[in-house]
Structures are given as structure tokens and as C-alpha cells.
Write a protein that holds these residues in place. Structure first.
Motif, PDB file in Angstrom:
ATOM      1  N   ALA A 159       0.832  -1.204   0.000  1.00 47.72           N
ATOM      2  CA  ALA A 159       0.000   0.000   0.000  1.00 47.72           C
ATOM      3  C   ALA A 159       0.867   1.254   0.000  1.00 47.72           C
ATOM      4  N   GLU A 160       1.916   1.260   0.811  1.00 46.17           N
ATOM      5  CA  GLU A 160       2.793   2.432   0.867  1.00 46.17           C
ATOM      6  C   GLU A 160       3.506   2.647  -0.464  1.00 46.17           C
ATOM      7  N   THR A 161       3.943   1.560  -1.080  1.00 48.38           N
ATOM      8  CA  THR A 161       4.632   1.672  -2.365  1.00 48.38           C
ATOM      9  C   THR A 161       3.704   2.221  -3.441  1.00 48.38           C
ATOM     10  N   VAL A 162       2.497   1.663  -3.520  1.00 44.55           N
ATOM     11  CA  VAL A 162       1.548   2.100  -4.547  1.00 44.55           C
ATOM     12  C   VAL A 162       1.107   3.539  -4.302  1.00 44.55           C
ATOM     13  N   LEU A 163       0.815   3.876  -3.065  1.00 45.62           N
ATOM     14  CA  LEU A 163       0.377   5.243  -2.763  1.00 45.62           C
ATOM     15  C   LEU A 163       1.490   6.255  -3.041  1.00 45.62           C
ATOM     16  N   THR A 164       2.732   5.859  -2.803  1.00 46.50           N
ATOM     17  CA  THR A 164       3.857   6.742  -3.129  1.00 46.50           C
ATOM     18  C   THR A 164       3.925   6.994  -4.628  1.00 46.50           C
ATOM     19  N   LEU A 165       3.775   5.934  -5.412  1.00 44.33           N
ATOM     20  CA  LEU A 165       3.810   6.082  -6.867  1.00 44.33           C
ATOM     21  C   LEU A 165       2.627   6.915  -7.360  1.00 44.33           C
ATOM     22  N   VAL A 166       1.453   6.684  -6.781  1.00 47.51           N
ATOM     23  CA  VAL A 166       0.263   7.446  -7.169  1.00 47.51           C
ATOM     24  C   VAL A 166       0.450   8.927  -6.857  1.00 47.51           C
ATOM     25  N   ARG A 167       0.978   9.204  -5.678  1.00 46.42           N
ATOM     26  CA  ARG A 167       1.221  10.606  -5.295  1.00 46.42           C
ATOM     27  C   ARG A 167       2.227  11.266  -6.224  1.00 46.42           C
ATOM     28  N   ASP A 168       3.341  10.577  -6.483  1.00 51.40           N
ATOM     29  CA  ASP A 168       4.384  11.166  -7.324  1.00 51.40           C
ATOM     30  C   ASP A 168       3.939  11.300  -8.777  1.00 51.40           C
ATOM     31  N   ALA A 169       3.038  10.409  -9.211  1.00 47.01           N
ATOM     32  CA  ALA A 169       2.522  10.495 -10.582  1.00 47.01           C
ATOM     33  C   ALA A 169       1.416  11.537 -10.712  1.00 47.01           C
ATOM     34  N   GLU A 170       0.960  12.059  -9.574  1.00 43.48           N
ATOM     35  CA  GLU A 170      -0.097  13.082  -9.544  1.00 43.48           C
ATOM     36  C   GLU A 170      -1.351  12.611 -10.282  1.00 43.48           C
ATOM     37  N   LEU A 171      -1.757  11.386  -9.989  1.00 46.09           N
ATOM     38  CA  LEU A 171      -2.951  10.837 -10.626  1.00 46.09           C
ATOM     39  C   LEU A 171      -4.212  11.491 -10.068  1.00 46.09           C
ATOM     40  N   ALA A 172      -5.213  11.569 -10.915  1.00 47.27           N
ATOM     41  CA  ALA A 172      -6.529  12.049 -10.506  1.00 47.27           C
ATOM     42  C   ALA A 172      -7.468  10.855 -10.384  1.00 47.27           C
ATOM     43  N   PRO A 173      -8.560  10.998  -9.643  1.00 50.43           N
ATOM     44  CA  PRO A 173      -9.517   9.893  -9.533  1.00 50.43           C
ATOM     45  C   PRO A 173      -9.983   9.425 -10.910  1.00 50.43           C
ATOM     46  N   GLY A 174      -9.945   8.120 -11.119  1.00 45.61           N
ATOM     47  CA  GLY A 174     -10.397   7.553 -12.382  1.00 45.61           C
ATOM     48  C   GLY A 174      -9.316   7.399 -13.430  1.00 45.61           C
ATOM     49  N   ASP A 175      -8.121   7.939 -13.193  1.00 41.38           N
ATOM     50  CA  ASP A 175      -7.055   7.797 -14.190  1.00 41.38           C
ATOM     51  C   ASP A 175      -6.657   6.336 -14.374  1.00 41.38           C
ATOM     52  N   GLU A 176      -6.610   5.595 -13.288  1.00 40.41           N
ATOM     53  CA  GLU A 176      -6.259   4.170 -13.331  1.00 40.41           C
ATOM     54  C   GLU A 176      -7.297   3.414 -12.497  1.00 40.41           C
ATOM     55  N   PRO A 177      -8.441   3.077 -13.084  1.00 41.96           N
ATOM     56  CA  PRO A 177      -9.535   2.472 -12.302  1.00 41.96           C
ATOM     57  C   PRO A 177      -9.155   1.179 -11.592  1.00 41.96           C
ATOM     58  N   THR A 230      -8.079   9.091  -3.123  1.00 40.75           N
ATOM     59  CA  THR A 230      -9.187   9.121  -4.081  1.00 40.75           C
ATOM     60  C   THR A 230      -8.732   8.658  -5.462  1.00 40.75           C
ATOM     61  N   ALA A 231      -7.459   8.874  -5.793  1.00 47.66           N
ATOM     62  CA  ALA A 231      -6.944   8.360  -7.063  1.00 47.66           C
ATOM     63  C   ALA A 231      -6.934   6.837  -7.069  1.00 47.66           C
ATOM     64  N   CYS A 232      -6.904   6.233  -5.878  1.00 40.77           N
ATOM     65  CA  CYS A 232      -6.967   4.773  -5.757  1.00 40.77           C
ATOM     66  C   CYS A 232      -8.403   4.273  -5.617  1.00 40.77           C
ATOM     67  N   GLY A 233      -9.365   5.172  -5.686  1.00 45.36           N
ATOM     68  CA  GLY A 233     -10.758   4.743  -5.665  1.00 45.36           C
ATOM     69  C   GLY A 233     -11.506   5.013  -4.379  1.00 45.36           C
ATOM     70  N   VAL A 234     -10.823   5.499  -3.331  1.00 49.62           N
ATOM     71  CA  VAL A 234     -11.521   5.819  -2.082  1.00 49.62           C
ATOM     72  C   VAL A 234     -12.517   6.945  -2.353  1.00 49.62           C
ATOM     73  N   LEU A 235     -13.741   6.782  -1.879  1.00 50.17           N
ATOM     74  CA  LEU A 235     -14.802   7.745  -2.166  1.00 50.17           C
ATOM     75  C   LEU A 235     -14.693   8.957  -1.246  1.00 50.17           C
ATOM     76  N   ALA A 236     -14.796  10.141  -1.832  1.00 49.82           N
ATOM     77  CA  ALA A 236     -14.754  11.368  -1.039  1.00 49.82           C
ATOM     78  C   ALA A 236     -15.890  12.309  -1.400  1.00 49.82           C
ATOM     79  N   THR A 237     -16.384  12.207  -2.613  1.00 51.72           N
ATOM     80  CA  THR A 237     -17.471  13.067  -3.054  1.00 51.72           C
ATOM     81  C   THR A 237     -18.282  12.316  -4.092  1.00 51.72           C
TER      82      THR A 237
END
Length: 274
Positions: A159-177, A230-237
Motif C-alpha cells: 500500500a505504501e509503495t503504490v500510494l507513493t507512486l500514485v502521489r508522485d505520478a499526480e494521478l486524478a480519480p479515475g485515471d487508473e480504475p 481518491t486516485a486509488c478509488g476511495v470515495l470522497a465526493t
């Protein structure tokens, strides 16, 4: 040797062997040297015909403890498909974990433009994130604790590895479903798919019926914030759904004229109640 020096009679007298470049490259296999040595070697080979360098060894990023102990890095034969780390793109712990996922990442101190010319791939965060190895690890993350593997990442490390990559890639929700399958801890500390969790304190959490969906772990939310989660699919809105994205009148759809039903045939909706 400098051009022309190989023809000097003194070298023949001393018994200095003349070795073709391809053979010299083959002899490098298994050689243990520090990454800086390999970088200097690549520098000296710049401008050489790439076809003659396909078997060039590449030192790999590994366990930081090995480096602190002074142990030379492992090498692999051939730069093709090796991930080439970019400056400040991937940290040491992430690099070590990627190797445990089966990815081959060149040692940062050995990274050289020559390797990219020979087929190495720039290891941007998104390029690493979308590799088959990372995607497979995410898909099986809920079962990670049930499969014993000494080298495998545990749920927290993945989880830490994936979230680090997601953060550094600046993904938006839905970019990688597909990231919605990543196992993250819920409010009770139990793993759950990211796509089935709600961000604590978010607008969605405030209007959701209590107990309808599990909240993400508060400590996890505090550490990573809304963006990566939220880029990993966690619902916020609430998601905006446009009329063009859904079937409003299935009666207008005609099934394809084929012998077998196809899963993406929108006309199949005509056979169900909508």
C-alpha cells in the motif's frame, strides 16, 4: 586501447591478447563492481554500435542494507526492459520494494543515457505503477497475507509503495480504475478494496447512512490525504455522471448480429429489466 595502439609490436611481445568488443562484453558477466565503476564503463562505450552492446551487464538497485554493508549490487544481463530511475523520482525504500515485486531497476548511481539507448525504460512513477508486476500485486493484494513468500511485500508495504507512486505520478480519480482493488485498512484495521472505502470527514461521508460503507483508516487518511487515496478509488465526493455515459433507453439498442453474445454488446441490455 587508443586507436592504433593495438598494432604495436610491444603488446604482441608482452602477450597482450586482442579481444573483440563483443567478447569483452561477455566477460563482464558476473563481475562485481560498484555502480560508479559501471557508470564510467558506460561513459567509455558511448558512441559504440548498440548492436554490439546488447549483452552489457547492468547493476540493479537492491536492499539499502546491502549498500551500507558495502556489498556490490546484483547485475542482470542486457539493459532492455530495465527501469532507469530518474533523479528524485523514486526513493531508496521504494526501489528496494520494486525489486521484490520482480521489477528490475537499474542502480541510480549507474544510470546512464547509454542504457536508455540500449532499451532501458525511464522509470517515471506512472510507468512503474502501470507495469504488469505492480498491477498483479494490486489485484491480489487482498490475499497477500494468505500466501507465504519470504520476498513478497506485505499489505502495508504494498500500500505504501503504490500510494507513493500514485502521489508522485499526480494521478486524478479515475485515471487508473484498476487501483480500486488495492487493499487498504478500514476503520477497524481490516483490509478492504480501496474502491469500497470512504474518506473520513469527506462530503460523501457526511451524507452517507451510518454503516452503509466502511471508512478508511483515519491514520491512513491523515498521512496520505485526499489526493492519492481518491486516485486509488476511495470515495470522497459524488461522481458526475453524464447522460452520454449511461444507457437511458435500452430499447433503442440493437444486439449485434453474431452467433454468440459478446460482453461489450450494449444491445444485450434489451434482454434485462432496466
Amino acid at each position: 586501447l587508443p586507436a592504433g595502439l593495438e598494432r604495436r609490436t610491444e603488446l604482441r611481445t608482452l602477450g597482450v591478447a586482442r579481444v573483440p568488443l563483443t567478447e569483452a562484453i561477455d566477460r563482464l558477466a558476473g563481475l562485481e563492481r560498484d555502480p560508479a565503476w559501471w557508470h564510467r564503463l558506460y561513459d567509455s562505450l558511448a558512441g559504440t554500435d548498440p548492436d554490439r552492446l546488447s549483452g552489457l551487464p547492468v547493476p540493479l538497485a537492491g536492499d539499502p542494507e546491502d549498500e551500507r554493508a558495502g556489498r556490490p549490487p546484483r547485475t542482470t544481463i542486457g539493459p532492455r526492459q530495465i527501469l532507469l530511475p530518474l533523479p528524485d523520482a523514486l526513493t531508496g525504500p521504494v526501489l528496494a520494494r520494486l525489486s521484490r515485486l520482480g521489477l528490475k531497476v537499474a542502480h541510480p548511481d549507474a544510470a546512464h543515457p547509454l542504457l536508455e539507448k540500449l532499451g532501458a525504460l525511464p522509470a517515471t512513477p506512472r510507468a512503474v505503477l502501470t507495469t504488469p508486476q505492480v498491477r498483479a500485486a494490486v489485484a491480489g493484494s487482498l490475499d497477500a497475507g494468505e500466501i507465504w513468500d519470504e520476498d513478497a511485500l506485505d499489505g502495508d508495504e504494498l500500500a505504501e509503495t503504490v500510494l507513493t507512486l500514485v502521489r508522485d505520478a499526480e494521478l486524478a480519480p479515475g485515471d487508473e480504475p484498476w487501483l480500486g482493488a488495492l487493499a487498504l485498512p478500514d476503520e477497524d484495521g481490516e483490509p478492504a478494496p480501496a474502491g469500497e472505502l470512504v474518506l473520513p470527514g469527506s462530503p460523501f461521508a457526511q451524507v452517507m447512512r451510518e454503516g452503509e460503507l466502511a471508512l478508511a483508516d483515519q491514520e491512513l487518511a491523515d498521512r496520505w490525504g485526499e489526493g492519492p487515496l481518491t486516485a486509488c478509488g476511495v470515495l470522497a465526493t459524488f461522481a458526475l455522471v453524464r447522460a452520454t455515459d449511461v444507457v437511458l433507453d435500452p430499447d433503442e439498442l440493437e444486439p449485434r448480429d453474431s452467433d454468440f453474445a459478446e460482453p461489450d454488446d450494449a444491445g444485450l441490455l434489451d434482454a434485462v429489466d432496466v
